[in-house]
Scaffold this motif. Structure first.
Motif, PDB file in Angstrom:
ATOM      1  N   PRO A   8       6.856  14.171   0.648  1.00 45.99           N
ATOM      2  CA  PRO A   8       7.419  14.154   2.006  1.00 45.99           C
ATOM      3  C   PRO A   8       8.944  14.131   1.903  1.00 45.99           C
ATOM      4  CG  PRO A   8       6.522  11.983   1.451  1.00 45.99           C
ATOM      5  CD  PRO A   8       6.242  12.891   0.273  1.00 45.99           C
ATOM      6  N   ALA A   9       9.585  15.142   2.483  1.00 44.33           N
ATOM      7  CA  ALA A   9      11.046  15.268   2.394  1.00 44.33           C
ATOM      8  C   ALA A   9      11.611  15.714   3.740  1.00 44.33           C
ATOM      9  CB  ALA A   9      11.420  16.260   1.304  1.00 44.33           C
ATOM     10  N   ALA A  10      10.998  15.213   4.809  1.00 45.87           N
ATOM     11  CA  ALA A  10      11.410  15.644   6.153  1.00 45.87           C
ATOM     12  C   ALA A  10      12.120  14.536   6.913  1.00 45.87           C
ATOM     13  CB  ALA A  10      10.193  16.133   6.941  1.00 45.87           C
ATOM     14  N   GLY A  11      12.505  13.468   6.213  1.00 46.56           N
ATOM     15  CA  GLY A  11      13.226  12.382   6.875  1.00 46.56           C
ATOM     16  C   GLY A  11      14.683  12.748   7.068  1.00 46.56           C
ATOM     17  N   ARG A  15      19.849   5.679   7.578  1.00 48.48           N
ATOM     18  CA  ARG A  15      20.500   4.505   6.988  1.00 48.48           C
ATOM     19  C   ARG A  15      21.560   4.894   5.959  1.00 48.48           C
ATOM     20  NH1 ARG A  15      14.973   1.488   5.561  1.00 48.48           N
ATOM     21  NH2 ARG A  15      14.359   3.668   5.439  1.00 48.48           N
ATOM     22  N   LYS A  22      19.532  12.444   3.048  1.00 51.98           N
ATOM     23  CA  LYS A  22      19.855  11.903   1.719  1.00 51.98           C
ATOM     24  C   LYS A  22      19.283  12.707   0.561  1.00 51.98           C
ATOM     25  CE  LYS A  22      16.016   8.616   2.191  1.00 51.98           C
ATOM     26  NZ  LYS A  22      15.647   7.210   2.399  1.00 51.98           N
ATOM     27  N   GLN A  23      18.134  13.371   0.790  1.00 49.51           N
ATOM     28  CA  GLN A  23      17.527  14.125  -0.320  1.00 49.51           C
ATOM     29  C   GLN A  23      18.383  15.309  -0.755  1.00 49.51           C
ATOM     30  OE1 GLN A  23      16.155  13.454   2.607  1.00 49.51           O
ATOM     31  NE2 GLN A  23      15.081  15.183   3.515  1.00 49.51           N
ATOM     32  N   GLY A  77       6.534  16.379   9.673  1.00 48.91           N
ATOM     33  CA  GLY A  77       6.204  15.899  11.016  1.00 48.91           C
ATOM     34  C   GLY A  77       7.118  14.772  11.448  1.00 48.91           C
ATOM     35  N   ALA A  78       6.770  14.154  12.574  1.00 47.51           N
ATOM     36  CA  ALA A  78       7.617  13.123  13.193  1.00 47.51           C
ATOM     37  C   ALA A  78       7.732  11.865  12.328  1.00 47.51           C
ATOM     38  CB  ALA A  78       7.071  12.765  14.568  1.00 47.51           C
ATOM     39  N   GLU A  79       6.606  11.472  11.722  1.00 47.16           N
ATOM     40  CA  GLU A  79       6.590  10.289  10.852  1.00 47.16           C
ATOM     41  C   GLU A  79       6.233  10.734   9.430  1.00 47.16           C
ATOM     42  OE1 GLU A  79       7.335   7.312  12.006  1.00 47.16           O
ATOM     43  OE2 GLU A  79       7.395   7.928  14.119  1.00 47.16           O
ATOM     44  N   ARG A  80       6.522   9.840   8.485  1.00 49.13           N
ATOM     45  CA  ARG A  80       6.194  10.140   7.090  1.00 49.13           C
ATOM     46  C   ARG A  80       4.723  10.537   6.948  1.00 49.13           C
ATOM     47  NH1 ARG A  80       4.137   7.981   2.739  1.00 49.13           N
ATOM     48  NH2 ARG A  80       5.142   8.097   0.697  1.00 49.13           N
ATOM     49  N   SER A  83       4.044  14.046   7.857  1.00 52.31           N
ATOM     50  CA  SER A  83       4.533  14.974   6.837  1.00 52.31           C
ATOM     51  C   SER A  83       3.540  15.068   5.680  1.00 52.31           C
ATOM     52  CB  SER A  83       5.900  14.525   6.315  1.00 52.31           C
ATOM     53  OG  SER A  83       6.867  14.564   7.342  1.00 52.31           O
ATOM     54  N   ASP A 102       7.697   9.992  -2.754  1.00 53.01           N
ATOM     55  CA  ASP A 102       8.867  10.101  -1.875  1.00 53.01           C
ATOM     56  C   ASP A 102       9.941  11.003  -2.476  1.00 53.01           C
ATOM     57  OD1 ASP A 102       7.934   8.271   0.046  1.00 53.01           O
ATOM     58  OD2 ASP A 102       8.756   6.561  -1.078  1.00 53.01           O
ATOM     59  N   ALA A 103      10.476  11.893  -1.647  1.00 54.50           N
ATOM     60  CA  ALA A 103      11.597  12.742  -2.080  1.00 54.50           C
ATOM     61  C   ALA A 103      12.770  11.879  -2.544  1.00 54.50           C
ATOM     62  CB  ALA A 103      12.043  13.636  -0.922  1.00 54.50           C
ATOM     63  N   ALA A 104      12.896  10.700  -1.957  1.00 54.32           N
ATOM     64  CA  ALA A 104      14.046   9.835  -2.206  1.00 54.32           C
ATOM     65  C   ALA A 104      13.883   8.935  -3.437  1.00 54.32           C
ATOM     66  CB  ALA A 104      14.302   8.977  -0.968  1.00 54.32           C
ATOM     67  N   LYS A 208      13.861   3.646  -4.121  1.00 53.71           N
ATOM     68  CA  LYS A 208      13.966   4.624  -3.029  1.00 53.71           C
ATOM     69  C   LYS A 208      15.403   4.615  -2.556  1.00 53.71           C
ATOM     70  CE  LYS A 208      12.031   3.943   1.019  1.00 53.71           C
ATOM     71  NZ  LYS A 208      10.997   3.854   2.061  1.00 53.71           N
TER      72      LYS A 208
END
Ligand code: C5P
Length: 227
Positions: A8-11, A15, A22-23, A77-80, A83, A102-104, A208
């Motif tokens: 998942p890398a759609a965030g 922060r 950030k990715q 999508g809207a939430e992790r 996605s 996580d992508a991060a 993360k």
């Protein structure tokens, strides 16, 4: 057994307060997302990576990754959890093992990845990397004061990757989302369905990247510890 990673890398990484998600920040020579995906593709048992990217994301198409035949892009999508669900839709075989990562988290070590794969393959319903908490844990009372100290002896940080059968994870996410359960990782969806994924002790340096100060720490790990 073929294995597929779902990233998942759609965030938006609010922060981090950077000019881009950030990715896509560069550390140790390339973007965080490239470190993360390269690390997964380095493992001999991982065939391909399905990566969930925001629909309007202008950054992904500029990366060499976008042309890699082992990398498939899907819309996030809207939430992790949305996605991840979107990534699972790109996997036909319900019996395939998926590793959601996580992508991060660019600092994953091959040793931890191997440990997770070994434990998950020997498990009933899958496994996650996790790290025992080190600090004393407090629950707040909602007014910035302590309500209670939480027993920390069997308390863990849930890390990623988290490894499950594609079909089982898809069904569990579907049910958990429909029931309005809080789903901040994949294991919580399976827990919601009464299953108990295994905890595999992983290194806490699989951090993360979340806040600006994490960038220097992640870069340090990448440069000095992962060689
Ligand atoms: O925001 P947080 O750090 O918890 O996000 C964890 C991972 O989930 C990140 O890799 C982020 O890009 C991804 N994510 C996503 N879709 C969202 C929100 C987060 O793919 N809607």
């Amino acid at each position: 057994d073929k294995m597929i990673a779902v990233v998942p890398a759609a965030g938006v990484g609010s922060r981090m307060a950077a000019d881009r998600p950030k990715q896509y920040l560069h550390i140790a020579g390339k973007t965080i997302l490239e470190h993360t995906i390269d690390r997964l593709l380095q493992h001999p048992m991982i065939d391909r990576v399905v990566v969930a990217i925001g629909e309007q994301d202008p950054y992904f198409p500029t990366l060499p990754l976008a042309e890699n035949p082992r990398v498939t892009r899907v819309d996030g999508g809207a939430e992790r959890a949305d996605s991840v669900f979107s990534g699972l839709a790109a996997i036909d075989d319900p019996d395939a093992w998926v590793l959601v990562h996580d992508a991060a988290r660019p600092c994953l070590r091959q040793q931890d990845l191997q440990k997770l794969i070994d434990e998950a393959l020997a498990s009933e319903c899958g496994a996650i990397l996790a790290a025992p908490v080190r600090d004393t844990m407090k629950r707040g009372n909602g007014r910035q004061a302590i309500a209670v100290t939480v027993e920390r002896s069997d308390l863990w940080h849930a890390l990623t990757p988290q490894m499950f059968r594609a079909g089982q994870l898809k069904q569990a996410l579907e049910k958990a989302l429909a029931d309005g359960a809080v789903v901040t990782d994949e294991a919580s969806a399976l827990e919601h369905c009464g299953m108990s994924p295994k905890l595999v002790t992983g290194r806490a340096d699989n951090l993360k990247v979340t806040q600006p100060e994490d960038l220097a720490i992640a870069e340090f790990y990448l440069q000095h510890l992962l060689k």
